[in-house]
Design a protein around this motif. Structure first.
Motif, PDB file in Angstrom:
ATOM      1  N   LEU A 311       1.913  -0.045  23.111  1.00 49.34           N
ATOM      2  CA  LEU A 311       2.088   1.504  23.199  1.00 49.34           C
ATOM      3  C   LEU A 311       0.819   2.210  23.230  1.00 49.34           C
ATOM      4  N   LYS A 312       0.586   2.570  24.679  1.00 52.73           N
ATOM      5  CA  LYS A 312      -1.079   3.434  24.870  1.00 52.73           C
ATOM      6  C   LYS A 312      -0.824   4.891  24.356  1.00 52.73           C
ATOM      7  N   TYR A 313      -0.780   5.074  23.349  1.00 53.43           N
ATOM      8  CA  TYR A 313      -0.355   6.478  22.912  1.00 53.43           C
ATOM      9  C   TYR A 313      -1.399   7.476  23.969  1.00 53.43           C
ATOM     10  N   ASP A 314      -2.742   7.270  24.043  1.00 50.51           N
ATOM     11  CA  ASP A 314      -3.440   8.153  24.708  1.00 50.51           C
ATOM     12  C   ASP A 314      -3.357   8.336  26.240  1.00 50.51           C
ATOM     13  N   ALA A 315      -2.838   7.015  26.921  1.00 41.99           N
ATOM     14  CA  ALA A 315      -2.721   6.883  28.076  1.00 41.99           C
ATOM     15  C   ALA A 315      -1.124   7.382  28.715  1.00 41.99           C
ATOM     16  N   ASN A 316      -0.359   7.608  27.500  1.00 38.88           N
ATOM     17  CA  ASN A 316       1.228   7.493  27.826  1.00 38.88           C
ATOM     18  C   ASN A 316       1.580   6.529  28.590  1.00 38.88           C
ATOM     19  N   GLN A 317       1.260   5.431  28.353  1.00 41.77           N
ATOM     20  CA  GLN A 317       1.753   4.070  29.051  1.00 41.77           C
ATOM     21  C   GLN A 317       2.478   2.898  28.012  1.00 41.77           C
ATOM     22  N   THR A 318       3.324   2.293  28.620  1.00 41.55           N
ATOM     23  CA  THR A 318       3.589   1.288  27.904  1.00 41.55           C
ATOM     24  C   THR A 318       3.541   0.042  28.619  1.00 41.55           C
ATOM     25  N   VAL A 319       3.138  -0.989  28.023  1.00 43.56           N
ATOM     26  CA  VAL A 319       2.756  -2.347  28.649  1.00 43.56           C
ATOM     27  C   VAL A 319       3.483  -3.277  27.916  1.00 43.56           C
ATOM     28  N   ILE A 320       4.265  -3.987  28.706  1.00 49.15           N
ATOM     29  CA  ILE A 320       5.248  -5.094  28.383  1.00 49.15           C
ATOM     30  C   ILE A 320       4.822  -6.443  28.823  1.00 49.15           C
ATOM     31  N   GLN A 321       4.593  -7.367  27.868  1.00 51.18           N
ATOM     32  CA  GLN A 321       4.032  -8.844  28.170  1.00 51.18           C
ATOM     33  C   GLN A 321       5.351  -9.844  27.764  1.00 51.18           C
ATOM     34  N   LYS A 322       5.603 -10.547  28.596  1.00 51.29           N
ATOM     35  CA  LYS A 322       6.747 -11.524  28.354  1.00 51.29           C
ATOM     36  C   LYS A 322       6.051 -12.999  29.166  1.00 51.29           C
ATOM     37  N   GLY A 323       5.571 -13.783  28.418  1.00 43.36           N
ATOM     38  CA  GLY A 323       4.794 -14.987  28.935  1.00 43.36           C
ATOM     39  C   GLY A 323       3.820 -14.755  29.754  1.00 43.36           C
ATOM     40  N   SER A 324       3.909 -15.059  31.126  1.00 41.86           N
ATOM     41  CA  SER A 324       2.704 -14.568  31.958  1.00 41.86           C
ATOM     42  C   SER A 324       2.996 -13.354  32.456  1.00 41.86           C
ATOM     43  N   SER A 325       3.989 -12.789  32.424  1.00 41.60           N
ATOM     44  CA  SER A 325       4.469 -11.425  33.270  1.00 41.60           C
ATOM     45  C   SER A 325       4.038 -10.218  32.367  1.00 41.60           C
ATOM     46  N   THR A 326       3.334  -9.452  32.976  1.00 43.84           N
ATOM     47  CA  THR A 326       2.824  -8.082  32.383  1.00 43.84           C
ATOM     48  C   THR A 326       3.509  -7.228  33.322  1.00 43.84           C
ATOM     49  N   THR A 327       4.161  -6.144  32.752  1.00 42.45           N
ATOM     50  CA  THR A 327       4.596  -4.846  33.039  1.00 42.45           C
ATOM     51  C   THR A 327       3.875  -3.674  32.377  1.00 42.45           C
ATOM     52  N   THR A 328       3.376  -2.634  33.473  1.00 43.70           N
ATOM     53  CA  THR A 328       3.181  -1.346  32.905  1.00 43.70           C
ATOM     54  C   THR A 328       3.908  -0.497  33.406  1.00 43.70           C
ATOM     55  N   LYS A 329       4.384   0.368  32.385  1.00 42.25           N
ATOM     56  CA  LYS A 329       5.371   1.764  32.601  1.00 42.25           C
ATOM     57  C   LYS A 329       4.980   2.830  32.454  1.00 42.25           C
ATOM     58  N   ALA A 330       4.788   4.024  33.011  1.00 42.27           N
ATOM     59  CA  ALA A 330       4.618   5.412  32.645  1.00 42.27           C
ATOM     60  C   ALA A 330       5.482   5.778  31.438  1.00 42.27           C
ATOM     61  N   GLY A 331       4.815   6.336  30.811  1.00 39.91           N
ATOM     62  CA  GLY A 331       5.586   7.152  29.604  1.00 39.91           C
ATOM     63  C   GLY A 331       5.833   5.905  28.420  1.00 39.91           C
ATOM     64  N   LEU A 332       6.420   6.519  27.165  1.00 43.65           N
ATOM     65  CA  LEU A 332       6.533   6.014  25.851  1.00 43.65           C
ATOM     66  C   LEU A 332       7.885   5.854  25.407  1.00 43.65           C
ATOM     67  N   PRO A 333       8.292   4.845  24.849  1.00 45.62           N
ATOM     68  CA  PRO A 333       9.813   4.976  24.251  1.00 45.62           C
ATOM     69  C   PRO A 333       9.925   5.982  23.071  1.00 45.62           C
ATOM     70  N   ASN A 334      11.076   6.345  22.848  1.00 43.99           N
ATOM     71  CA  ASN A 334      11.562   7.436  22.037  1.00 43.99           C
ATOM     72  C   ASN A 334      11.341   7.115  20.520  1.00 43.99           C
ATOM     73  N   GLY A 335      10.799   5.815  20.175  1.00 40.15           N
ATOM     74  CA  GLY A 335      10.894   5.562  18.753  1.00 40.15           C
ATOM     75  C   GLY A 335      11.773   4.794  17.983  1.00 40.15           C
ATOM     76  N   VAL A 336      12.867   4.716  18.762  1.00 40.12           N
ATOM     77  CA  VAL A 336      14.066   3.890  18.091  1.00 40.12           C
ATOM     78  C   VAL A 336      14.202   2.541  18.565  1.00 40.12           C
ATOM     79  N   ILE A 337      14.218   1.592  17.722  1.00 40.63           N
ATOM     80  CA  ILE A 337      14.160   0.234  17.931  1.00 40.63           C
ATOM     81  C   ILE A 337      15.487  -0.528  17.552  1.00 40.63           C
ATOM     82  N   TYR A 338      16.568  -0.788  18.090  1.00 37.61           N
ATOM     83  CA  TYR A 338      17.770  -1.170  17.776  1.00 37.61           C
ATOM     84  C   TYR A 338      18.059  -2.740  17.997  1.00 37.61           C
ATOM     85  N   SER A 339      18.447  -3.511  17.008  1.00 39.22           N
ATOM     86  CA  SER A 339      18.849  -4.654  17.078  1.00 39.22           C
ATOM     87  C   SER A 339      20.245  -4.856  17.305  1.00 39.22           C
ATOM     88  N   THR A 340      20.955  -5.833  17.853  1.00 44.29           N
ATOM     89  CA  THR A 340      22.259  -6.016  17.737  1.00 44.29           C
ATOM     90  C   THR A 340      22.308  -7.378  16.971  1.00 44.29           C
TER      91      THR A 340
END
Length: 523
Positions: A311-340
Motif C-alpha cells: 500500500l503506497k500511501y503517498d502515491a495512493n496506489q496498491t501493488v499486488i504481487q502474486k508469483g511473477s505477476s504484478t498489478t498496480t491499482k489506483a486507490g487504496l483498500p478501505n482498511g478491512v481485511i476479512y477471512s472466510t
C-alpha cells in the motif's frame, strides 16, 4: 434686658403658649410620623417580598424548563439507542412528532445528523431539546457518536475459563488502565485476588451487571484495601449496570471487505475489489511489514501461494504481487481485511499513517476479521506492533497519535501460539466471540506449561468467555507459568477506532451544552 429675653424664651415654650393641649398635638404629629415611616417600610418590605417571590418563580420555572429540556434530550438519546441502525440522511428530524407535554410544561426535540455521516462509519448526531415552563425557556444540546467496543480496555461476557470453566482472577501487579466491564453471564462473578497488592490494579472504572465481586482474601474492609484494587478506592467500581451485548456476527466486516452485500467468491484466493478492502477466501497466514519507503506491506500465504499487497500511501496506489505477476491499482483498500477461514499466523509491524504536517492524508488503520459464527480463529505467532507507539499522555488527536497505526482483530478465538516470544508485544484492540457463539476467548496455547513472561497489550481486550494466559500462586501472587498481564488502554480507539470495528449499540456523549439559560418567551 435680661428679664425681657427670659420672657421671650418662655413665650416660645409650647407648654406656656398652649398648655396641655399643645403637648397632645405634638404627640399626635410624632405618631403620624412614625406611622408614615412604618407604612413606607412596610411597602418597601412588601415590594421586596413580591420581587423575591417573582425571582423565586422565575428560578423555579427556569429550573423546571431545564429539567424538561434534559428529559427531552435523554429520551432522544434513548430513542437513538433503541433503533436497529442509526438514522440515515442528513436532514434534521423530530423523533416524537411535535411538542411533548410533561407535567406543567413541555419539551420539543430535534435530532440533526452530522453532514459527514454518509461517508463515515461511526455516525454522529446533535440532539437539541427545548424545555418550556410558564414563561421560561431552556435549551440544551448533546453531541453524540455511536460507541464501539474499542472504548473498553477490558470486556468479558462470561467470567469463567473457556478452557477449564474455572475461575480466572485479576491479581497483584496486573494493570488495567482503561474502562472495564463484565456482563457476568450465567451468574459468573468477577474475580480479583489482591493478595500482596500495593498499587491499584484498575486505574479506571469497573462496571458489572452482577451485584457481587468475588475478592480474595476477602471483601475489602477499608478504603486502604479498596485502593489496592481500584485507583478511586470504593468509588472505582459500579455494580448492577445494564448488559452490553456482543455483536451477532462479522457480516458488516465481510460486506465492507467485499464492497457489496452479495456475490462473494467461492474459490480460495486473495481479492481486492474496487470498492472494498482485502477479501481472503480460505485459510491463510499474514505478515505485516514496513518498506524502506514507509509503505505498508502485507504478505498473505495460502499453501504454496504468496500474495503480497503493498500500500503506497503517498502515491495512493496498491501493488499486488502474486508469483511473477504484478498489478498496480489506483486507490487504496478501505482498511478491512476479512477471512472466510482461519488465520493461522498473524505477526509483524504496521506502518505509520501518511501525514502532511499535522494532517492525516491516509490513515494506517486495519480491522482484521474472520467468520466468527463459523468458528474461524486468529493465532498470533510473534510480536504485532505499530511502527510508532502512541503516547497515551497526549490527546487522541495529537499529531503523534494520529501518525501511529491502529489495528482491530475480530475472530471466534484469538490465540497466542505456544512458541510465541516469552515477552510478547501486541498492539491492537481484540474482540473474540459474539452474541450467537457458545465460546470466544483470547488465550495462550499450553499456558500452564509455557515459560513465564509478560504480555504487553496496548489497545483493548473484549471476549465472550475469559481465556487463560497463565497461572499464578494464589497465596503469594507469584507468576507460575505463561504471561503476566500488562494491559494498557489505547484511548484513541473510543473516538477513532479502526475501520468498521464493531459497535456496541449505544452512543458516546462527545459534548454537552446549555445554549439558552432561563430565557423568557416573547410576549
Amino acid at each position: 434686658m435680661t428679664m425681657d429675653i427670659q420672657n421671650r424664651l418662655e413665650w416660645l415654650n409650647p407648654a406656656r403658649r398652649f398648655g396641655p393641649a399643645g403637648r397632645r398635638g405634638s404627640a399626635l404629629l410624632f405618631a403620624l410620623f412614625v406611622l408614615m415611616v412604618m407604612a413606607i417600610t412596610g411597602m418597601g418590605l412588601a415590594a421586596a417580598t413580591l420581587h423575591s417571590l417573582s425571582l423565586t418563580r422565575l428560578q423555579r420555572d427556569a429550573s423546571t424548563a431545564f429539567n424538561f429540556a434534559e428529559s427531552g434530550a435523554e429520551r432522544a438519546l434513548l430513542w437513538l439507542r433503541q433503533q436497529s441502525s442509526p438514522p440515515s440522511g442528513t436532514t434534521p428530524f423530530d423523533p416524537f412528532g411535535g411538542t411533548v407535554t410533561l407535567g406543567s410544561g413541555t419539551y420539543r426535540v430535534q435530532i440533526d445528523p452530522d453532514d459527514a455521516n454518509p461517508g463515515t462509519e461511526l455516525k454522529r448526531f446533535t440532539i437539541q431539546s427545548t424545555g418550556i415552563a410558564a414563561s421560561r425557556r431552556e435549551v440544551v444540546q448533546l453531541y453524540v457518536q455511536q460507541a464501539n467496543f474499542g472504548r473498553y480496555a477490558y470486556f468479558t461476557d462470561y467470567e469463567r475459563s473457556s478452557v477449564t470453566n474455572g475461575a480466572i482472577y485479576f491479581k497483584e501487579g496486573e494493570v488495567i488502565d482503561g474502562p472495564a466491564h463484565s456482563n457476568n453471564s450465567e451468574g459468573s462473578d468477577f474475580n480479583i485476588n489482591y493478595v500482596g497488592s500495593t498499587d491499584s490494579i484498575f486505574k479506571d472504572r469497573l462496571t458489572a451487571v452482577s451485584n457481587n465481586i468475588n475478592y480474595v482474601p476477602g471483601t475489602p474492609s477499608s478504603e486502604e484495601d479498596y485502593e489496592k484494587i481500584y485507583r478511586d478506592g470504593s468509588r472505582g467500581f459500579r455494580l448492577g449496570v445494564n448488559r452490553i451485548e456482543l455483536p451477532a456476527n462479522t457480516d458488516k466486516q465481510k460486506i465492507a471487505a467485499w464492497g457489496q452485500s452479495g456475490g462473494f467468491p467461492g474459490s480460495t484466493g486473495v481479492y481486492l475489489p474496487a470498492a472494498g478492502g482485502i477479501y481472503v477466501a480460505g485459510d491463510s497466514s499474514m505478515t505485516f511489514s514496513v518498506t524502506p519507503e514507509g509503505w505498508q506491506r502485507i504478505a498473505i500465504v495460502q499453501g504454496s501461494t504468496t500474495t503480497t499487497v503493498t500500500l503506497k500511501y503517498d502515491a495512493n496506489q496498491t501493488v499486488i504481487q502474486k508469483g511473477s505477476s504484478t498489478t498496480t491499482k489506483a486507490g487504496l483498500p478501505n482498511g478491512v481485511i476479512y477471512s472466510t477461514g482461519h488465520i493461522t499466523s498473524l505477526k509483524g509491524e504496521l506502518a505509520d499513517s501518511a501525514m502532511s504536517g499535522s494532517q492525516v492524508t491516509h490513515r494506517g488503520a486495519f480491522t482484521i476479521a474472520t467468520d466468527v459464527v463459523n468458528g474461524k480463529n486468529v493465532t498470533i505467532t510473534d510480536n504485532l506492533a505499530y511502527e510508532t507507539t502512541p503516547d497515551m499522555s497526549r490527546p487522541w488527536d495529537d499529531p503523534l497519535n494520529l501518525r501511529a497505526a491502529a489495528l482491530g482483530i475480530v475472530a471466534r478465538n484469538i490465540r497466542i501460539a505456544d512458541n510465541a516470544p516469552r515477552d510478547l508485544t501486541l498492539h491492537a484492540v481484540a474482540l473474540a466471540g459474539g452474541r450467537n457463539t457458545s465460546d470466544g476467548s483470547f488465550y495462550v496455547n499450553n499456558y500452564a506449561s509455557k515459560s513465564t513472561g509478560t504480555l504487553n497489550l496496548l489497545g483493548g481486550l473484549i471476549q465472550k468467555k475469559r481465556g487463560p494466559v497463565g497461572t499464578f500462586n494464589g497465596s503469594t501472587g507469584a507468576q507460575v507459568s505463561g504471561y503476566d498481564k500488562h494491559y494498557r488502554y489505547d484511548r484513541r480507539m473510543a473516538i477513532n477506532p479502526p475501520p468498521f470495528f464493531p459497535t456496541t449499540g449505544t452512543y458516546e456523549r462527545l459534548s454537552w451544552m446549555r445554549t439558552q439559560a432561563g430565557s423568557s418567551l416573547s410576549p
